[in-house]
Scaffold this motif. Structure first.
Motif, mmCIF file in Angstrom:
data_model
loop_
_atom_site.group_PDB
_atom_site.id
_atom_site.type_symbol
_atom_site.label_atom_id
_atom_site.label_comp_id
_atom_site.label_asym_id
_atom_site.label_seq_id
_atom_site.Cartn_x
_atom_site.Cartn_y
_atom_site.Cartn_z
ATOM 1 N N LEU A 15 41.001 -20.853 -26.927
ATOM 2 C CA LEU A 15 41.768 -21.952 -26.354
ATOM 3 C C LEU A 15 42.212 -21.631 -24.937
ATOM 4 O O LEU A 15 42.160 -22.469 -24.060
ATOM 5 C CB LEU A 15 43.018 -22.205 -27.194
ATOM 6 C CG LEU A 15 42.943 -23.297 -28.238
ATOM 7 C CD1 LEU A 15 44.279 -23.433 -28.945
ATOM 8 C CD2 LEU A 15 42.489 -24.597 -27.688
ATOM 9 N N PHE A 16 42.676 -20.414 -24.756
ATOM 10 C CA PHE A 16 43.164 -20.001 -23.454
ATOM 11 C C PHE A 16 42.330 -18.842 -22.951
ATOM 12 O O PHE A 16 42.199 -17.834 -23.641
ATOM 13 C CB PHE A 16 44.633 -19.576 -23.529
ATOM 14 C CG PHE A 16 45.527 -20.681 -24.006
ATOM 15 C CD1 PHE A 16 45.930 -21.667 -23.139
ATOM 16 C CD2 PHE A 16 45.935 -20.738 -25.322
ATOM 17 C CE1 PHE A 16 46.744 -22.694 -23.559
ATOM 18 C CE2 PHE A 16 46.753 -21.757 -25.769
ATOM 19 C CZ PHE A 16 47.160 -22.749 -24.885
ATOM 20 N N LYS A 17 41.815 -18.987 -21.783
ATOM 21 C CA LYS A 17 41.013 -17.922 -21.187
ATOM 22 C C LYS A 17 41.924 -17.080 -20.306
ATOM 23 O O LYS A 17 42.657 -17.611 -19.483
ATOM 24 C CB LYS A 17 39.879 -18.517 -20.356
ATOM 25 C CG LYS A 17 38.956 -17.481 -19.788
ATOM 26 C CD LYS A 17 37.810 -18.113 -19.058
ATOM 27 C CE LYS A 17 36.920 -17.034 -18.493
ATOM 28 N NZ LYS A 17 35.807 -17.577 -17.762
ATOM 29 N N ARG A 18 41.882 -15.783 -20.498
ATOM 30 C CA ARG A 18 42.686 -14.885 -19.667
ATOM 31 C C ARG A 18 42.116 -14.884 -18.262
ATOM 32 O O ARG A 18 40.943 -14.615 -18.060
ATOM 33 C CB ARG A 18 42.660 -13.480 -20.259
ATOM 34 C CG ARG A 18 43.413 -12.490 -19.394
ATOM 35 C CD ARG A 18 43.407 -11.153 -20.018
ATOM 36 N NE ARG A 18 44.702 -11.012 -20.648
ATOM 37 C CZ ARG A 18 45.069 -9.985 -21.367
ATOM 38 N NH1 ARG A 18 44.236 -9.032 -21.618
ATOM 39 N NH2 ARG A 18 46.269 -9.909 -21.875
ATOM 40 N N ARG A 19 42.943 -15.181 -17.291
ATOM 41 C CA ARG A 19 42.505 -15.243 -15.901
ATOM 42 C C ARG A 19 42.826 -13.933 -15.209
ATOM 43 O O ARG A 19 43.822 -13.301 -15.487
ATOM 44 C CB ARG A 19 43.215 -16.381 -15.172
ATOM 45 C CG ARG A 19 42.866 -17.733 -15.760
ATOM 46 C CD ARG A 19 43.451 -18.848 -14.961
ATOM 47 N NE ARG A 19 42.887 -18.780 -13.624
ATOM 48 C CZ ARG A 19 43.462 -19.304 -12.568
ATOM 49 N NH1 ARG A 19 44.606 -19.911 -12.668
ATOM 50 N NH2 ARG A 19 42.896 -19.217 -11.387
ATOM 51 N N THR A 20 41.959 -13.544 -14.301
ATOM 52 C CA THR A 20 42.241 -12.373 -13.483
ATOM 53 C C THR A 20 43.226 -12.791 -12.399
ATOM 54 O O THR A 20 43.281 -13.945 -12.005
ATOM 55 C CB THR A 20 40.954 -11.833 -12.844
ATOM 56 O OG1 THR A 20 40.314 -12.885 -12.145
ATOM 57 C CG2 THR A 20 40.025 -11.289 -13.890
ATOM 58 N N VAL A 21 44.005 -11.859 -11.925
ATOM 59 C CA VAL A 21 45.025 -12.146 -10.929
ATOM 60 C C VAL A 21 44.473 -11.860 -9.543
ATOM 61 O O VAL A 21 43.860 -10.838 -9.308
ATOM 62 C CB VAL A 21 46.277 -11.281 -11.182
ATOM 63 C CG1 VAL A 21 47.324 -11.543 -10.125
ATOM 64 C CG2 VAL A 21 46.834 -11.560 -12.563
ATOM 65 N N GLY A 22 44.672 -12.751 -8.623
ATOM 66 C CA GLY A 22 44.218 -12.571 -7.251
ATOM 67 C C GLY A 22 44.013 -13.909 -6.584
ATOM 68 O O GLY A 22 44.109 -14.956 -7.217
ATOM 69 N N LYS A 23 43.729 -13.861 -5.303
ATOM 70 C CA LYS A 23 43.567 -15.088 -4.531
ATOM 71 C C LYS A 23 42.241 -15.074 -3.791
ATOM 72 O O LYS A 23 41.769 -14.015 -3.401
ATOM 73 C CB LYS A 23 44.686 -15.198 -3.498
ATOM 74 C CG LYS A 23 46.067 -15.174 -4.053
ATOM 75 C CD LYS A 23 47.073 -15.150 -2.921
ATOM 76 C CE LYS A 23 48.068 -14.052 -3.208
ATOM 77 N NZ LYS A 23 48.904 -13.702 -2.137
ATOM 78 N N PRO A 24 41.665 -16.231 -3.569
ATOM 79 C CA PRO A 24 40.489 -16.277 -2.702
ATOM 80 C C PRO A 24 40.874 -15.736 -1.324
ATOM 81 O O PRO A 24 42.002 -15.913 -0.868
ATOM 82 C CB PRO A 24 40.157 -17.759 -2.631
ATOM 83 C CG PRO A 24 40.767 -18.346 -3.857
ATOM 84 C CD PRO A 24 42.008 -17.521 -4.124
ATOM 85 N N GLY A 25 39.957 -15.060 -0.685
ATOM 86 C CA GLY A 25 40.254 -14.430 0.597
ATOM 87 C C GLY A 25 40.605 -12.965 0.441
ATOM 88 O O GLY A 25 40.651 -12.226 1.406
ATOM 89 N N GLU A 26 40.880 -12.544 -0.800
ATOM 90 C CA GLU A 26 41.080 -11.126 -1.085
ATOM 91 C C GLU A 26 39.750 -10.601 -1.596
ATOM 92 O O GLU A 26 39.062 -11.251 -2.372
ATOM 93 C CB GLU A 26 42.155 -10.929 -2.155
ATOM 94 C CG GLU A 26 43.541 -11.278 -1.686
ATOM 95 C CD GLU A 26 44.581 -11.053 -2.775
ATOM 96 O OE1 GLU A 26 44.234 -11.116 -3.967
ATOM 97 O OE2 GLU A 26 45.732 -10.819 -2.423
#
Length: 85
Positions: A3-14
């Motif tokens: 149901l919930f996919k674990r997302r990686t932490v970070g931002k585009p541009g990194e």
């Protein structure tokens, strides 16, 4: 299906260097345990392994971590040192 996919932490541009896939990625694609970064640009991420080797060499040769009074002439700890019991 989860149901919930674990997302990686970070931002585009990194930028990151993935240790598993041995590639550069923008915004993390892989888990934090498998990557170096973030880096400010792609070029620095591409040189992540070289940077790690250089830093390891600096730490291994740093005199603050190799106190001559604690080791014998062959570099091993002697009986008089705290670790040589």
């Amino acid at each position: 299906m989860a149901l919930f996919k674990r997302r990686t932490v970070g931002k585009p541009g990194e930028w990151y260097y993935c240790l598993v896939h041995q590639k550069v990625e923008e915004g993390p694609e892989c888990p934090a345990k498998d990557r170096f970064g973030p880096y400010p640009n792609r070029q620095e991420a591409e040189h992540a392994m070289a940077t790690a080797r250089e830093r390891n060499l600096e730490w291994e040769t740093d005199p603050r971590w190799h106190d001559a009074s604690k080791s014998g002439p062959d570099g091993t700890e002697g009986e008089g040192s705290p670790g040589g019991r």
